[in-house]
Structures are given as C-alpha cells and as structure tokens.
Design an enzyme around this catalytic site. Structure first.
Site, short mmCIF file in Angstrom:
data_model
loop_
_atom_site.label_atom_id
_atom_site.label_comp_id
_atom_site.label_asym_id
_atom_site.label_seq_id
_atom_site.Cartn_x
_atom_site.Cartn_y
_atom_site.Cartn_z
N ASP A 228 0.87 -1.16 0.00
CA ASP A 228 0.00 0.00 0.00
C ASP A 228 0.92 1.22 0.00
OD1 ASP A 228 -2.09 1.76 0.04
OD2 ASP A 228 -3.12 0.87 1.74
C1 BGC Z 1 -4.89 3.41 -0.06
C2 BGC Z 1 -4.97 2.42 -1.19
C3 BGC Z 1 -4.79 3.13 -2.50
C4 BGC Z 1 -3.46 3.86 -2.49
C5 BGC Z 1 -3.18 4.64 -3.77
C6 BGC Z 1 -3.62 4.24 -0.13
O1 BGC Z 1 -3.62 5.27 0.82
O2 BGC Z 1 -4.95 2.75 1.18
O3 BGC Z 1 -6.21 1.74 -1.16
O4 BGC Z 1 -4.87 2.23 -3.56
O5 BGC Z 1 -3.46 4.79 -1.41
O6 BGC Z 1 -4.01 5.73 -3.88
#
Ligand code: BGC
Length: 756
Positions: A228
């Site tokens: 993530d």
């Molecule tokens: C989120 C993800 C997301 C990523 C990219 C993160 O903060 O938890 O679900 O895909 O950001 O935007």
C-alpha cells in the site's frame, strides 16, 4: 514469450533493486538501456482515478465514470453483475493505459465505524470472496490487472498505518483471509496489495506468514505483491518476506538499502531476482497485449453504472405497500439536500472525478411532478430552522413525502473512523418533524455503512441506496416509482445501536486492535447472542413475493471427501417480474467446537416472471462444513450432524435439511504431563490409561465418596495428568505408564468421538 530470466541476467544489481519500487506515485520504473517499459497503476475500485501527473493531486484525476461503491454492489449478491462491471472497468483501463486497477478492497467490515467500510464488500468472507473473484475475472479478461487489497485484516482506519490487528490463527483464517483466498484461487489477481497495519505484531508489508507461507505456498498466488502507498517499514525485511514492489517511489532510499544488503550478504540476490521476475512478468503481460487507447465511453458506461445501481439498492421497509409510488394522482414531496445533491461515493483514494452526476430531483422530471424542499444543509450537523420549517410545511400539504438523508462526506472517509453511528442531528430532526405531519414518509439513504435509525418505526418505507455512483438519482427514482423492482439484499447487518456491535468494547484499540469477538463478526455475533437487530444480514424486500419449496440434498450422509448438491425451488407468487437472492447457510450441530450458529455457504440471484418457478442448485464440499483447526493446521469438519438452511435472509430461513458428515482425518494427539482428561475420556483408546489413573483420583480427591459419574467427569475433565500426583498414592511410574499407553493406543492421532 519473453525470456524474463534473460532480461534479469542483463540487469545490474542497482537496476534490479530499482525495479522493486515505483518511479513516482503511479508508475513502475523503466530501464531504458534494455527497453524495459514502465507501466501505470490507478485507483480503483469503483472507477478510474487516473492521475495525469506523477503525483497525487486529487483535483487532477481524469474524468471517468463513478460506478456504485462496493458497499452498494455487494448488495446485488450478483456474480455476473460484478463480472460485467469488472469488464467495463477493464475496458476503461485499456482506454487510458492502466496496467493495474487498484482494487477490489475486501477487508471485512468488523465495526460499522470503520471509515472505509463504503469501499469494502461485506461482514461475510464468503460473499466478499465470491464477488471479488467475479470482479477480478471481469477486469482481467480485458488484459488489465487488479490489485486486491489490503492484505490483510485492515478493518479500521484509526491508526491504520501502525496498529496491529491481533487475533488467533483460526480467526485470521475464518474471517479475515477467505475473501483473499477465494479471489486468489478463483481469479489469480495480477497483484495483491499488502496492508498498512501489522498482523499479530508484524507489518503486513513484511509478514512472511501471510505474504509467502499462506498467499504463495498454500494458495498458489502467481502475481506480484505491491505495498500500500507508503506501507513499507523495513524494505529488506519486506523483500525477504515476499513484498515485491514498493509503492510509490522511495526516492531511491530503499533501493540503496536493497543493494547494500545484497553486498553485505544480508540478502540473497536471488530474492531480488525473484521479485523482479514477478513484476516484469506482469509488466510484459500487459505491454505485450496492450490494446489501442481510445476515449472512455462516458455515456455508455454511465448507463451501465445506472443498471448496476438498480441491481444493488435495497428496499429495507415497505409498510402497507407505500412503494412503489404512482407517477400520477398523488402530491409528492422530495425533501432533503441529498435529493438535489446526492452523495454518490466516499472520500479518499477511490474518489472519482465524474463528468455527470444525476440527482433524484433531476431524474424524477421524466417520471412525475414533485415538489422540493432542501430541509437541511448537506455538510452540516446542526439544524437550519428556516429550511426545516419550510420542509415541514411542504410535507403537510403532500400525500407522500420522500426524505433523502444519509451521511455527509465529513462523517465517513478513508483515513479516519466514525465516532458514532448517528446521522447528523439536523437530518434526524427533520425526519421526526416530517413524521409528525405526514403518515406516508419514505426515507432514501445515502451512506457507506450502517446508521442508527431512531425514526425507523415511524416511517412507512426505507430505501438503502448506499453510495451508488453517478447515476444514483436515476436508479433511485426508477425504484421509487416502480420502473425497477428492488432486488438487493444487505451485505451487512444493521444493528440497532453502536453498543450492540460485536467489537464495541475493543474497537478500535490503539497500538493493538484486539479482535476480542473472535469469529463472531456481523451476523455470526448477533445470531449467537440472540440479539435483535434493525435489519439482518441478507435482508431486502421486493415488490413481488417469493415462495420456497422442495429442498433436496443429493445425499444426507457423506464423508468430508464428498461434495453434495442442494436444490430448492423458488416461485414468484406476486404479480410482477422480480429477482430473488436465495441464501444457503450451514449450521454445525456436532457441538465439537465453538462455532457461529450458521454461516453463509452459497447464494444465487434468480430472475422470475410473475408465477414462474425455478430450481436453484448449490454445491457444498468439505470447506462448507469446516472450521479452521489450529493444531491440525487445516480445515476440519467434525463428525456429526449439520443443518443446511435455505432462506431469504440470515433471519428468515425458509427450509432446512439435516446431513451427517464423517471426518476422514485424525486429529493430532500426543499425550504428555499437561494433557487433560477431557482429551481422551470418551475414547476407547483412552480406556487403559483411565483404568490406571481414575481409581487413584477418586481415592485421593473424593475420599471414595459416592459421586454421580457425570459430576466426576466434570470435575476431572479439565485436570492435567500431572495434577493427579497431588491426590493419593500415584507414582511417577504409573503416571508415565498411562501416558505411554495413551501414545501407543492413539498412534498417529485420534478420531474425533461425535458428541451425543
Ligand atoms: C490506499 C490504497 C490506495 C493507495 C493509492 C492508499 O492510501 O490505502 O487503497 O490504492 O493509497 O491511492
């Protein structure tokens, strides 16, 4: 076919380390020297949040279609619908050159307070897994990848980047992992996104147990794991544990650490090669079949978003047939700012920049004449009495009042949790006041998670529209006026109040998020506690009625190696076309382990004309009857009786049948000083040891008094063998002879003795 191994052999260590992190916020790295291309990834899950630049500017996403969020689509219980939504999203990915769509998000809805529940599918892992697999198959059929997220146990936003979801292996396996497991096994997502949080103390980004032992070795995952955004704690530990790609870029800092670790012998270069191989395999899978870019079909996909919303909206209450409303003949009011300005999606990384949003007030123009009052300010909590009074005055003059209500953006979002389960005070007050002047009030809800409804008994209809995408208004008015028959059912329980919820006492925790409710999440908890809820899991009404008959099992006596089919006939007994979601639950009556009252093990959505009947067939196998047995390290279906239940919701079971299952595996058993009597008391293999020991126990502990056999059993059951030294004339020789006898007689484990 590309020779990836050859490409890797031509890369320097520095280039390989570099490929293990992003180039910027949204791209993997290219290596121009060897012609290795970069690829782009985008959020997800319910539309494209593709960014024009390399950074993360929420105002800079391309215009795309906002489909209903997962809180809504989950209520469709419709695999085909999710597959086709995935196909459309896959085509949109092709249009703009997205190699991986960052979704679906399948974390379990442990508490209604989780700020991100709107993006998640369900409180039930079976439902979440089935729908996720269909969505993934849909997207990937268009040669775009998916990244199922957030692996795993990321069920709260509070301190999401550091807190530890703490639970037993059984709880992890039964509740928090199966959605990922089903998706991996049925649809092989190109990538898995690891979570921010820790799992039993170890970061999801460096958790070898989840990332390698379970994901790859047990489930056979073939793609790459990405972090993530910013979830990496220790890059080298992560790589060793199975985290292939760090996202986004780390400014080269972590790449240098990888190089250093290889040079100083801390990290085997083969581990880096493996990660690079997994990433490049998917980069080339995409690039080698990349379709031509073309503009997104915004208008066409808007229509699809509308159809999906109609299949997902849930009619929670419909007293006296308040709905559908007639297009003519009634004076109708739409009240509440959400009618004019609907909340169609949640905040955070899934936020789509829509071209068109259709409100109910706009959509109703094509259907009926309604009058409108704003009633409250959408983003506020406090009552605006001018707006309130105006709305009440309008309501008084109308035959039917539809109040549009729900949660403002600030109440729920990625990044933080809700503090309570209430709607804004101004909205609750509005509904209460409108109910004083009208006895025909229908509430339409826009919310990403359950809310308390203090007015539920006083209104005649409740329509749960959730955050159902840019065509919200069209879908809702079609349902309100009967142009579409509601056919969604709740993918989560609506409890009466926050203090009823399973993890009320331990949520959200802090450094540790202890999952004290164990496997009793959602309906598994309310069922077990025999607790009244506002609306149960699986509940949803229709404008027609359905009858269930003729439940049949292909066999009522099987071993855990067999599969059976279960069939049931469903008839549309009403007067219009409709769809029914048939749910199958299994209850374990063996009494062998502490288990939920029942668990969802099958569902089918069927379409029926008035008067039509169809037979629905389900397949059940060992897993349908099993729980995760920690000592066995596997799924185990205890020998004994189970009930197969088929129903309209978790609280409305229509038909039941009994089945006997026989386990074909022995349970691990090695006797030692701390083995308790309960572990062998009822087994023929334990008789010899019992005969050696019990007389001494009786003598010493009970003074030879005449106790009831049941009382004696209860008393010694939990006693470890070593403890009998404290009673009477037992010698170590006798104790160890009894232990030897147990180990000899039980050989390679024990067959479970079914409880009577
Ligand atoms: C989120 C993800 C997301 C990523 C990219 C993160 O903060 O938890 O679900 O895909 O950001 O935007």
């Amino acid at each position: 076919m590309r020779d990836i191994d050859k490409i890797i052999s031509e890369l320097t260590l520095e280039e390989k380390a570099g490929l293990c992190s992003g180039a910027d916020f949204w791209h993997t790295k290219a290596v121009e020297r060897l012609g290795i291309p970069d690829v782009m990834v985008s959020d997800g899950p319910h539309g494209l949040r593709t960014q024009d630049l390399s950074g993360d500017d929420p105002n800079n996403s391309i215009q795309a279609v906002c489909f209903p969020a997962a809180c809504a689509t989950a209520c469709s219980f419709d695999r085909d619908l999710l597959q086709s939504m995935g196909e459309t999203l896959g085509e949109e990915c092709n249009s703009v050159g997205v190699s991986v769509l960052l979704g679906p998000a399948v974390n379990i809805k442990r508490s209604p307070l989780c700020g991100r529940n709107f993006e998640y599918v369900s409180e039930d892992p079976y439902l979440a897994g089935e729908l996720a697999a269909s969505y993934i198959n849909g997207v990937q059929s268009k040669n775009a990848g998916t990244s199922i997220k957030h692996f795993a146990a990321n069920s709260q936003e509070h301190h999401r980047m550091t807190c530890s979801s703490d639970m037993s292996e059984r709880v992890l396996r039964e509740i928090y992992l199966p959605a990922f497991e089903t998706a991996v096994k049925k649809s092989q997502p190109w990538t898995v996104m690891c979570c921010y949080n820790r799992i039993n103390g170890v970061y999801g980004s460096e958790n070898e147990h989840t990332l390698t032992e379970i994901l790859r070795d047990e489930w056979g995952f073939k793609g790459y794991v990405m972090s993530d955004w910013g979830a990496v704690n220790d890059r080298v530990a992560g790589l060793k544990a199975g985290l292939d790609l760090e996202m986004p870029a780390s400014g080269g800092v972590n790449d240098a650490k990888i190089v250093e670790a290889v040079k100083n012998g801390e990290l085997d270069e083969a581990v880096v090669d493996k990660a690079v191989k997994r990433i490049l395999e998917k980069v080339y899978l995409y690039v080698d079949a990349m379709p031509e870019k073309k503009p997104i079909d915004i208008a066409g996909d808007h229509e699809k978003a509308k159809e999906i919303a109609k299949e997902s909206i849930v009619l929670l209450k419909n007293e006296g047939g308040a709905l559908p409303l007639p297009a003519q003949g009634l004076k109708i009011a739409f009240i509440g700012e959400f009618a004019e300005n609907p909340r169609i999606q949640g905040g955070g990384s899934s936020h789509i920049n829509t071209k068109t949003t259709v409100s109910a007030l706009q959509a109703v123009n094509d259907i009926a004449d309604v009058q409108y009052a704003k009633g409250y300010n959408r983003e506020e909590n406090d009552t605006d009495f001018g707006l309130l009074n105006e709305a009440v005055e309008l309501a008084e003059t109308c035959d039917a009042v539809v109040v549009f209500a729900g949660l403002p953006d600030s109440f729920e979002s990625e990044g933080y949790d809700r503090k309570h389960m209430r709607m804004p005070d101004c909205q609750n007050e509005l509904i209460a006041r409108v109910c004083e002047v009208s006895d025909n009030v229908i509430v339409v809800l826009h919310n990403g998670a359950p809310i308390e409804m203090p007015w539920a008994d006083r209104v005649s209809g409740i329509v749960e529209a959730y955050l159902c995408g840019e065509a919200a208004g069209e879908a809702i008015t079609d349902i309100l006026f009967g142009k579409a028959n509601p056919c969604g059912k709740l993918a989560e329980t609506f409890p009466k109040k926050l203090s009823d919820t399973p993890c009320y006492l331990s949520y959200p925790g802090d450094v540790s998020a202890p999952c004290t409710e164990g496997v009793f999440v959602g309906y598994r908890y309310y069922d077990k506690k025999e607790m009244d809820v506002l609306f149960p899991f699986g509940h949803g009404l229709s404008y027609t009625t359905f009858e269930y008959s003729d439940l049949r099992l292909s066999s009522d006596n099987i071993t855990d190696q067999d599969t059976i089919t279960v069939s049931v006939t469903v008839t549309n007994t009403g007067s219009c076309f409709g769809k029914e979601i048939v749910q199958l639950y299994v209850a374990d009556n063996t009494g062998f382990a502490v288990r939920p009252v029942k668990e969802l093990k099958g569902f089918e959505k069927i379409a029926l004309d008035a008067g039509e009947s169809k037979t629905v067939t389900f397949t059940l196998d060992k897993r349908s009857f099993s729980y995760y047995h920690e000592e066995l390290g596997d799924w185990y279906a205890p020998t004994g009786k189970y009930t197969v239940m088929v129903g309209k919701s978790s609280a409305d079971i229509q038909l039941c049948a009994e089945i006997n299952v026989t386990a074909t595996v022995k349970l691990p058993f090695i006797a030692h000083e701390n083995t308790i009597f309960d572990e062998f008391l009822d087994y023929p293999e334990g008789k010899e040891a019992l005969d050696m020991l019990l007389p001494h126990v009786f003598q010493g502990m009970l003074g030879g008094e005449n106790f009831e056999p049941e009382a004696i059993r209860n008393m010694v059951g939990g006693m470890p063998l070593r403890q009998i030294r404290s009673f009477g004339d037992i010698t170590d020789e006798l104790l160890y002879a009894a232990i030897d006898s147990l180990n000899k007689n039980f050989g390679g484990g024990k067959w479970q003795v079914p409880k009577k």
